[in-house]
Design an enzyme around this catalytic site. Structure first.
Site, short mmCIF file in Angstrom:
data_model
loop_
_atom_site.label_atom_id
_atom_site.label_comp_id
_atom_site.label_asym_id
_atom_site.label_seq_id
_atom_site.Cartn_x
_atom_site.Cartn_y
_atom_site.Cartn_z
N ASP A 44 83.24 44.89 48.44
CA ASP A 44 82.15 45.26 49.33
C ASP A 44 81.59 46.63 48.95
OD1 ASP A 44 80.88 44.75 52.23
OD2 ASP A 44 81.40 46.88 52.06
N TYR A 49 76.28 53.71 49.43
CA TYR A 49 77.56 54.25 48.96
C TYR A 49 77.42 54.98 47.63
CZ TYR A 49 79.64 50.99 52.39
OH TYR A 49 79.97 50.30 53.51
N LYS A 74 74.44 46.06 50.42
CA LYS A 74 73.69 46.22 51.66
C LYS A 74 72.41 47.00 51.42
CE LYS A 74 78.21 46.82 53.83
NZ LYS A 74 78.92 47.37 52.66
N HIS A 107 72.03 46.99 56.42
CA HIS A 107 73.18 47.87 56.68
C HIS A 107 73.25 48.35 58.14
CE1 HIS A 107 76.02 50.85 54.45
NE2 HIS A 107 76.55 50.42 55.58
#
Length: 278
Positions: A44, A49, A74, A107
């Site tokens: 994931d 990120y 996401k 997200h």
């Protein structure tokens, strides 16, 4: 690895490696490689990120065929609407060095930048995701941090497959979880270890001793026994392996209920989806 069926041809592994805060690309790559070598088949990540490139490189170098690894990413809060979503998704694919992703999520439901008209933009964004699904670039569609009312506001042609939300013994949005499970939306739980804050809880320590497991394994099994896919994160090889070793036992219903009794609104660690300052 046990799996859950999302749609006709898509099965999601029942535990995944979370990569939030793995923003050092070399560290992220090593963690993902270690996880794959340990048996993980579900990774994931997210645009936000900053590690999609490392995730893609690790998967490429693992030697495991792409179709045997379930990859989620996401849509960042910076992007909403059809054109922005389509472009952002293509940029994600380039960073991941992939032709498709298995699961693509919005997200956050109401980013600060778009809060005034988030409902309209979420619907436009999801419609763009449905276009990508029709092209075979996304195998399953979903959302993240959506509460019950956000899901009710969403107009879709292709059903939402997954909702990824915070879940651990100290916090659970049971109203949203019940709604999702009634509507065949699989729940993924992020921060399933409560970011380490819950591992010294007396009840969790008691159950760890009773089941001859670690406190982390008790928390991860608690997610699975609530029909929730946990997404633990670790930078330590030993813990990456340990977190996977949860399929040889189940918690008794009485112990699940005792753990549920720890949950409260005060136990929430992450931001509230309606009021997050980002």
């Amino acid at each position: 690895m046990e799996t859950i069926q999302l749609n006709e041809n898509v099965f999601i592994p029942q535990i995944g490696l979370g990569t939030w805060k793995l923003d050092d690309l070399e560290v992220a790559k090593k963690c993902v490689l270690a996880a794959i070598q340990s048996g993980y088949r579900h990774i994931d990540t997210a645009m936000g990120y900053g590690n999609e490139e490392a995730v893609g490189q690790a998967i490429k170098e693992s030697g495991i065929p792409r179709d045997q690894i379930f990859v989620t990413t996401k849509l960042s809060n910076d992007f909403r609407g059809r054109e922005e979503t389509l472009q952002a998704f293509e940029d994600s694919l380039k960073r991941l060095q992939m032709d498709y992703v298995d699961l693509f999520l919005i997200h956050w439901p109401a980013p600060k930048k778009y809060r005034e008209n988030y409902v309209e933009l979420n619907n436009e964004t999801y419609a763009a995701m449905e276009e990508l699904y029709a092209l075979g670039k996304i195998r399953a569609l979903g959302v993240s941090n959506f509460m019950k009312h956000h899901l009710e506001e969403l107009s879709v042609k292709i059903p939402v497959s997954v909702n990824q939300i915070e879940f651990h013994p100290y916090y659970a949005d049971w109203q949203t979880i019940q709604y999702c499970q009634q509507h065949h939306i699989v729940i993924e739980g992020y921060s399933p270890l409560g970011r380490g804050q819950i591992l010294s809880d007396p009840l969790i320590l008691e159950l760890a001793s009773l089941y001859h497991k670690t406190p982390a394994q008790i928390c991860l099994r608690y997610a699975i026994d609530n029909h929730i896919i946990p997404l633990p994160k670790s930078q330590t090889l030993e813990r990456i392996k340990e977190n996977l070793d949860i399929f040889d036992f189940s918690l008794k219903e009485t112990d699940i209920e005792r753990l549920r009794s720890l949950s409260s609104e005060n136990g929430k660690i992450g931001s509230h989806p309606d009021f997050a300052d980002f």
